[in-house]
Design a protein around this motif. Structure first.
Motif, PDB file in Angstrom:
ATOM      1  N   UNK A   1       0.846  -1.171   0.000  1.00 47.93           N
ATOM      2  CA  UNK A   1       0.000   0.000   0.000  1.00 47.93           C
ATOM      3  C   UNK A   1       0.891   1.233   0.000  1.00 47.93           C
ATOM      4  N   UNK A   2       0.718   2.083  -0.965  1.00 48.37           N
ATOM      5  CA  UNK A   2       1.602   3.229  -1.106  1.00 48.37           C
ATOM      6  C   UNK A   2       1.164   4.417  -0.252  1.00 48.37           C
ATOM      7  N   UNK A   3      -0.128   4.612  -0.095  1.00 51.19           N
ATOM      8  CA  UNK A   3      -0.612   5.794   0.592  1.00 51.19           C
ATOM      9  C   UNK A   3      -1.634   5.415   1.652  1.00 51.19           C
ATOM     10  N   UNK A   4      -1.578   6.097   2.776  1.00 50.39           N
ATOM     11  CA  UNK A   4      -2.517   5.806   3.858  1.00 50.39           C
ATOM     12  C   UNK A   4      -3.961   6.028   3.415  1.00 50.39           C
ATOM     13  N   UNK A   5      -4.204   7.076   2.645  1.00 48.85           N
ATOM     14  CA  UNK A   5      -5.573   7.359   2.205  1.00 48.85           C
ATOM     15  C   UNK A   5      -6.113   6.227   1.335  1.00 48.85           C
ATOM     16  N   UNK A   6      -5.258   5.618   0.533  1.00 50.05           N
ATOM     17  CA  UNK A   6      -5.691   4.488  -0.278  1.00 50.05           C
ATOM     18  C   UNK A   6      -6.147   3.339   0.603  1.00 50.05           C
ATOM     19  N   UNK A   7      -5.404   3.062   1.654  1.00 48.16           N
ATOM     20  CA  UNK A   7      -5.767   1.986   2.572  1.00 48.16           C
ATOM     21  C   UNK A   7      -7.109   2.290   3.226  1.00 48.16           C
ATOM     22  N   UNK A   8      -7.304   3.514   3.662  1.00 49.17           N
ATOM     23  CA  UNK A   8      -8.579   3.894   4.277  1.00 49.17           C
ATOM     24  C   UNK A   8      -9.739   3.718   3.309  1.00 49.17           C
ATOM     25  N   UNK A   9      -9.527   4.080   2.056  1.00 54.40           N
ATOM     26  CA  UNK A   9     -10.578   3.926   1.044  1.00 54.40           C
ATOM     27  C   UNK A   9     -10.892   2.452   0.813  1.00 54.40           C
ATOM     28  N   UNK A  10      -9.861   1.612   0.765  1.00 51.97           N
ATOM     29  CA  UNK A  10     -10.095   0.178   0.611  1.00 51.97           C
ATOM     30  C   UNK A  10     -10.880  -0.384   1.786  1.00 51.97           C
ATOM     31  N   UNK A  11     -10.546   0.068   2.988  1.00 54.97           N
ATOM     32  CA  UNK A  11     -11.263  -0.387   4.182  1.00 54.97           C
ATOM     33  C   UNK A  11     -12.728   0.020   4.090  1.00 54.97           C
ATOM     34  N   UNK A  12     -12.992   1.268   3.737  1.00 56.22           N
ATOM     35  CA  UNK A  12     -14.382   1.718   3.599  1.00 56.22           C
ATOM     36  C   UNK A  12     -15.117   0.870   2.567  1.00 56.22           C
ATOM     37  N   UNK A  13     -14.448   0.577   1.468  1.00 57.42           N
ATOM     38  CA  UNK A  13     -15.069  -0.246   0.431  1.00 57.42           C
ATOM     39  C   UNK A  13     -15.430  -1.635   0.927  1.00 57.42           C
ATOM     40  N   UNK A  14     -14.550  -2.234   1.708  1.00 55.73           N
ATOM     41  CA  UNK A  14     -14.841  -3.568   2.238  1.00 55.73           C
ATOM     42  C   UNK A  14     -15.970  -3.553   3.256  1.00 55.73           C
ATOM     43  N   UNK A  15     -16.093  -2.464   3.988  1.00 63.74           N
ATOM     44  CA  UNK A  15     -17.109  -2.391   5.042  1.00 63.74           C
ATOM     45  C   UNK A  15     -18.481  -1.984   4.528  1.00 63.74           C
ATOM     46  N   UNK A  16     -18.600  -1.676   3.240  1.00 64.33           N
ATOM     47  CA  UNK A  16     -19.891  -1.205   2.734  1.00 64.33           C
ATOM     48  C   UNK A  16     -20.975  -2.284   2.759  1.00 64.33           C
ATOM     49  N   UNK A  17     -20.584  -3.546   2.788  1.00 62.39           N
ATOM     50  CA  UNK A  17     -21.581  -4.615   2.770  1.00 62.39           C
ATOM     51  C   UNK A  17     -21.791  -5.268   4.122  1.00 62.39           C
ATOM     52  N   UNK A  18     -20.740  -5.288   4.960  1.00 63.89           N
ATOM     53  CA  UNK A  18     -20.878  -5.921   6.266  1.00 63.89           C
ATOM     54  C   UNK A  18     -19.754  -5.478   7.190  1.00 63.89           C
ATOM     55  N   UNK A  19     -19.995  -5.620   8.488  1.00 64.24           N
ATOM     56  CA  UNK A  19     -18.968  -5.335   9.472  1.00 64.24           C
ATOM     57  C   UNK A  19     -17.921  -6.440   9.486  1.00 64.24           C
ATOM     58  N   UNK A  20     -16.668  -6.049   9.694  1.00 66.04           N
ATOM     59  CA  UNK A  20     -15.563  -7.007   9.687  1.00 66.04           C
ATOM     60  C   UNK A  20     -14.573  -6.670  10.793  1.00 66.04           C
ATOM     61  N   UNK A  21     -13.859  -7.674  11.279  1.00 65.59           N
ATOM     62  CA  UNK A  21     -12.783  -7.426  12.233  1.00 65.59           C
ATOM     63  C   UNK A  21     -11.492  -7.210  11.449  1.00 65.59           C
ATOM     64  N   UNK A  22     -10.482  -6.673  12.115  1.00 65.52           N
ATOM     65  CA  UNK A  22      -9.249  -6.265  11.450  1.00 65.52           C
ATOM     66  C   UNK A  22      -8.573  -7.350  10.643  1.00 65.52           C
ATOM     67  N   UNK A  23      -8.435  -8.542  11.223  1.00 65.68           N
ATOM     68  CA  UNK A  23      -7.768  -9.625  10.505  1.00 65.68           C
ATOM     69  C   UNK A  23      -8.533  -9.966   9.223  1.00 65.68           C
ATOM     70  N   UNK A  24      -9.845  -9.961   9.281  1.00 64.98           N
ATOM     71  CA  UNK A  24     -10.663 -10.275   8.105  1.00 64.98           C
ATOM     72  C   UNK A  24     -10.526  -9.184   7.044  1.00 64.98           C
TER      73      UNK A  24
END
Length: 117
Positions: A1-24
Motif C-alpha cells: 500500500x503506497x498511501x494511507x488514504x488508499x488503505x482507508x478507502x479500501x477499508x471503507x469499500x470492504x465495510x460497505x456490505x458488512x462489518x468485519x474485524x481487522x484480521x478479516x
C-alpha cells in the motif's frame, strides 16, 4: 500500500456490505486483490483507529463462542458518504491514467498553450 488514504478507502469499500474485524479486513484486501495488495497490521490498525476517530466507521466488541471478543468495524453514514466521494475521485484518477496510457490519446496539442498566436 503506497498511501494511507488508499488503505482507508479500501477499508471503507470492504465495510460497505458488512462489518468485519481487522484480521478479516486484511485477509480480504489480500484475497480480493489476488495478493497484489497487502495491509500490514502496523498500517491497518492505525488506519482503522483514524477512521473511527473521524466518525467514518464504528467499532463494536462482539463476543464469540469459545473465543475472546473481537472488535468489528462497520461503516457509518458519514463513512458511506466519504466512500462515495473517494469512489468518484478514484474513477477520475483511473480515467486520467487510462487516457494517458491509451494509444493516440497522449499526443501534444498542435496549438500552443494560451490559444492562437
Amino acid at each position: 500500500m503506497a498511501f494511507k488514504k488508499d488503505l482507508s478507502t479500501l477499508v471503507l469499500g470492504l465495510l460497505q456490505e458488512e462489518g468485519l474485524h481487522g484480521y478479516e479486513i486484511a485477509r480480504r484486501i489480500r484475497e480480493v486483490s489476488d495478493k497484489s495488495l497487502e495491509a500490514a497490521e502496523g498500517r491497518l490498525y492505525p488506519a482503522l483507529h483514524k477512521l473511527e476517530l473521524d466518525g467514518l466507521v464504528r467499532a463494536e466488541w462482539v463476543p464469540q463462542e469459545g473465543r475472546r471478543m473481537r472488535k468489528v468495524y462497520s461503516l457509518t453514514e458519514a463513512g458511506q458518504a466519504e466512500l462515495t466521494t473517494q469512489r468518484k475521485a478514484w474513477r477520475a484518477f483511473a480515467d486520467s491514467v487510462e487516457a494517458i496510457l491509451s494509444p493516440g490519446h497522449n499526443k501534444p496539442s498542435s496549438q500552443p498553450e494560451g490559444g492562437a498566436a
